[in-house]
Design an enzyme around this catalytic site. Structure first.
Site, PDB file in Angstrom:
ATOM      1  N   ARG A 194       0.815  -1.205   0.000  1.00 24.45           N
ATOM      2  CA  ARG A 194       0.000   0.000   0.000  1.00 24.45           C
ATOM      3  C   ARG A 194       0.853   1.262   0.000  1.00 24.45           C
ATOM      4  O   ARG A 194       0.354   2.340  -0.306  1.00 24.45           O
ATOM      5  CB  ARG A 194      -0.932  -0.007   1.217  1.00 24.45           C
ATOM      6  CG  ARG A 194      -1.995  -1.101   1.153  1.00 24.45           C
ATOM      7  CD  ARG A 194      -2.578  -1.395   2.504  1.00 24.45           C
ATOM      8  NE  ARG A 194      -3.304  -0.291   3.078  1.00 24.45           N
ATOM      9  CZ  ARG A 194      -4.628  -0.124   3.011  1.00 24.45           C
ATOM     10  NH1 ARG A 194      -5.356  -1.009   2.384  1.00 24.45           N
ATOM     11  NH2 ARG A 194      -5.215   0.901   3.569  1.00 24.45           N
TER      12      ARG A 194
ATOM     13  N   GLY B  43      -6.234   8.124   7.253  1.00 25.89           N
ATOM     14  CA  GLY B  43      -7.176   9.162   6.827  1.00 25.89           C
ATOM     15  C   GLY B  43      -6.701  10.533   7.294  1.00 25.89           C
ATOM     16  O   GLY B  43      -5.522  10.720   7.603  1.00 25.89           O
TER      17      GLY B  43
ATOM     18  N   TRP C  41       1.997   6.652   5.830  1.00 25.04           N
ATOM     19  CA  TRP C  41       2.307   7.398   4.602  1.00 25.04           C
ATOM     20  C   TRP C  41       2.029   8.859   4.962  1.00 25.04           C
ATOM     21  O   TRP C  41       0.882   9.235   5.179  1.00 25.04           O
ATOM     22  CB  TRP C  41       1.395   6.915   3.478  1.00 25.04           C
ATOM     23  CG  TRP C  41       1.740   7.379   2.113  1.00 25.04           C
ATOM     24  CD1 TRP C  41       2.795   6.976   1.348  1.00 25.04           C
ATOM     25  CD2 TRP C  41       1.011   8.309   1.314  1.00 25.04           C
ATOM     26  NE1 TRP C  41       2.752   7.585   0.122  1.00 25.04           N
ATOM     27  CE2 TRP C  41       1.670   8.418   0.082  1.00 25.04           C
ATOM     28  CE3 TRP C  41      -0.139   9.066   1.511  1.00 25.04           C
ATOM     29  CZ2 TRP C  41       1.231   9.246  -0.945  1.00 25.04           C
ATOM     30  CZ3 TRP C  41      -0.577   9.892   0.498  1.00 25.04           C
ATOM     31  CH2 TRP C  41       0.102   9.973  -0.710  1.00 25.04           C
TER      32      TRP C  41
END
Ligand code: M6R
Length: 588
Positions: A27, A101, A74
């Site tokens: 991911r 998020g 990330w």
């Protein structure tokens, strides 16, 4: 994109947390962290780097405890630092949080929490969740109340898992995925079924605005208002867990070679579903096709196919542009949303807006358990299996193959897509991989700029080929509609440019050949991708003749994917995990 895993088990959970983080590496991330609970104390270890590296520096897998959370981050808010890595503890250290998020109102919340005496150690938006929970839990001593009080103050999109020092895991989601896994020995909470699929295939997909509270005896689920809700247990396909490189050096090249099979798998559809999908298209007054990146390129091809073959208007719209261009979307509209992951924030937001305007949503996805697949009125899977390489390869050709199958069904076979025939042609193209590798080594030493020219159905392939070269090999590459050359890009052509010309022997052939002459006259090197040779090409990649010119995209993209892969190796780039990119872009 960030990955979340939480586990409550009967054995030490740290080894499984680390394994799960490895399985979700695809991911994309820049830092890693794990927290476990042992003798009523939460310990956190975290740092920047890859899972293996951080694990060997900090011995993550050796942490003790039957309850734990793990995360790969990330960076969005705050730089890539050890402090900003998750998990984030609250002031007392009795709660730690991992999150995926964006909390949009975190600055305001942080100010309020600081004024109450909370001490922040990171620059992230996530840390406000830990302190809010602490505030709420200190006041109520009730985890459910604390969770409700927290989520009701958060604005944005999020999925988070909080570990409490009493051994409870609590999680919540809003517009970011979160799945609970259930095995005999443990409960899992993860952003991705791959996070626990090696341990169990029993999954419960949380809905938006769900809170789940788990201990070793079970899981209770509530909505944000505190009412109990039931989510059914689904058996997820074990084959999803089949994510390894096999004999290949990288996932990307493995996935390129898998296209022989995956283009066929994409066309196997359950009759009732494909019928419902096609019926909706036929009934629609207007069809909008949307997606991001590579999936947007499929949207372009799908729209061209639909318009040409069905004589109906199909409008391609980039998912990130959808909200600015939806004045004509209404209840007479069908939106076809295309996405490999089914979790791309721009695509989900486009479908949400379209649905609110009354449109029907059809989706084409690879991950059958994804948010897009589950929220669409009808969803068709492309059955490609896990695509780990960040660059989309087999998912692209899977999407395009399914688009052919749909359009053929709607038109009584006007495209004439025969999966076995096309698969054989792709196999032949893959057989030329050594030649493409040589071409990279011959062509590329001094080249900084690559252009790809194509007209009509070849233009989306010019865009897709350029995208592959940029993300895999970090080379400037641009796809250009060949007819646009003289309207500007011709100024860039000189002896330092390499120009790929997508020039099948179809109705675009002579116009595209003229474009090739225009760039050749400026000194550029030309690589022809064609089924007919011509002296103008400095090098040529031969493609097979296709029975219908609309079928060329599937054979043209193969050498461009291979070229990009070998160019990545030539440039010492990691083809599986390009810098700055995530596989699943779950933030807008
Ligand atoms: O999962 P999706 O198909 O929705 O992803 C859309 C894009 O983020 C994706 O295609 C991206 O452009 C790829 N890295 C391209 O190779």
């Amino acid at each position: 994109m960030c990955s979340i895993i939480g586990i409550i088990g009967k054995n030490f959970v740290a080894p499984a947390l680390v394994e799960s983080l490895k399985r979700m590496e695809y991911r994309g991330y820049d830092s890693v962290g794990v927290a476990t609970l042992s003798t009523n104390r939460i310990s956190v270890r975290k740092g920047i780097g890859k899972v293996n590296q951080v694990n060997s520096n900090l011995n993550l897998a050796e942490m003790e405890g039957l309850v734990g959370i793990g995360h790969t981050r990330w960076a969005t808010h705050g730089g890539v630092t050890d402090y900003n890595a998750h998990p984030h503890p609250c002031c007392s250290g009795d709660i730690a949080v991992v999150h995926n998020g964006i909390i949009e109102n975190y600055l305001q919340l942080k100010e309020e929490l600081v004024s109450k005496g909370h001490l922040f150690r990171s620059e992230t938006d996530t840390e406000v969740i830990a302190h809010l929970l602490e505030d709420q839990y200190n006041a109520s001593r009730d985890i459910k109340v604390a969770m409700m009080g927290t989520v009701n103050q958060l604005e944005g999109s999020y999925a988070f898992v909080a570990m409490f020092a009493n051994g409870t895991l609590a999680c919540a989601r809003l517009d970011e995925p979160l799945v609970i896994g259930i095995s005999d020995n443990a409960y899992y909470a993860s952003s991705d079924v791959l996070g626990f699929l090696q341990y169990t295939d029993q999954a419960m997909f949380l809905d938006n605005r769900d809170i789940a509270i788990m201990d070793i005896t079970g899981t209770c689920i509530f909505n944000f208002g505190g009412e109990s809700v039931t989510r059914s247990v689904t058996k997820v396909a074990w084959e999803l867990a089949d994510a390894n490189k096999g004999e290949f050096a990288h996932y990307t090249i493995k996935e390129i070679f898998e296209q022989r099979i995956s283009i066929k798998a994409a066309t196997y559809q359950e009759e009732h579903k494909i019928k419902a999908f096609c019926d909706a298209i036929v009934a629609a007054g207007k069809i909008v096709v949307t997606g991001s990146g590579t999936s947007y390129h499929t949207s372009l091809i799908t729209s061209m196919l639909g318009a040409r073959v069905m004589k109906k208007r199909f409008e391609p719209v980039m998912a990130s542009e959808f909200k600015y261009n939806m004045d004509s979307v209404d209840k007479d509209t069908v939106v076809i949303a295309i996405s490999q992951s089914g979790e791309t924030a721009d695509v989900l937001s486009a479908t949400k807006l379209a649905r609110a305007a009354g449109a029907k949503i059809l989706s084409i996805v690879n991950v059958p358990t994804s948010s897009l697949a589950r929220t669409a009125d009808v969803s068709l899977g492309i059955n490609s299996g896990p695509e780990i390489g960040v660059a989309a390869t087999k998912s692209f050709t899977g999407q395009v193959s399914l688009a052919y199958a749909i359009v053929d069904r709607l038109s009584g076979g006007k495209v004439g897509f025969e999966r076995d025939v096309v698969s054989d042609k792709i196999t032949k193209m893959l057989g030329g991989s050594a030649g493409i590798e040589r071409l990279v080594n011959m062509t590329m030493p001094k080249v900084n700029d690559i252009y790809l020219l194509g007209r009509s159905i070849h233009f989306p392939i010019a865009l897709e080929g350029a995208l592959k070269m940029k993300e895999l090999a970090y080379v400037h590459a641009e796809g250009i509609a060949a007819g646009e050359l003289k309207h500007g890009p011709l100024a860039l052509m000189d002896k330092n440019a390499v120009v790929f010309v997508l020039n099948a022997d179809d109705k675009t052939y002579s116009d595209t050949l003229s474009s090739a002459h225009e760039v050749k006259a400026r000194g550029a090197k030309i690589i022809g991708i064609s089924n007919v040779s011509n002296d103008i090409y400095d090098a040529m990649i031969e493609i097979p003749k296709m029975d219908n010119e609309l079928l060329y995209p599937l054979v043209e993209i193969i050498p461009l994917q291979l070229f990009s892969y070998y160019l990545a190796l030539h440039n010492n780039a990691d083809p599986d995990f390009p810098r700055n990119l995530a596989k699943s872009v779950t933030v807008s």
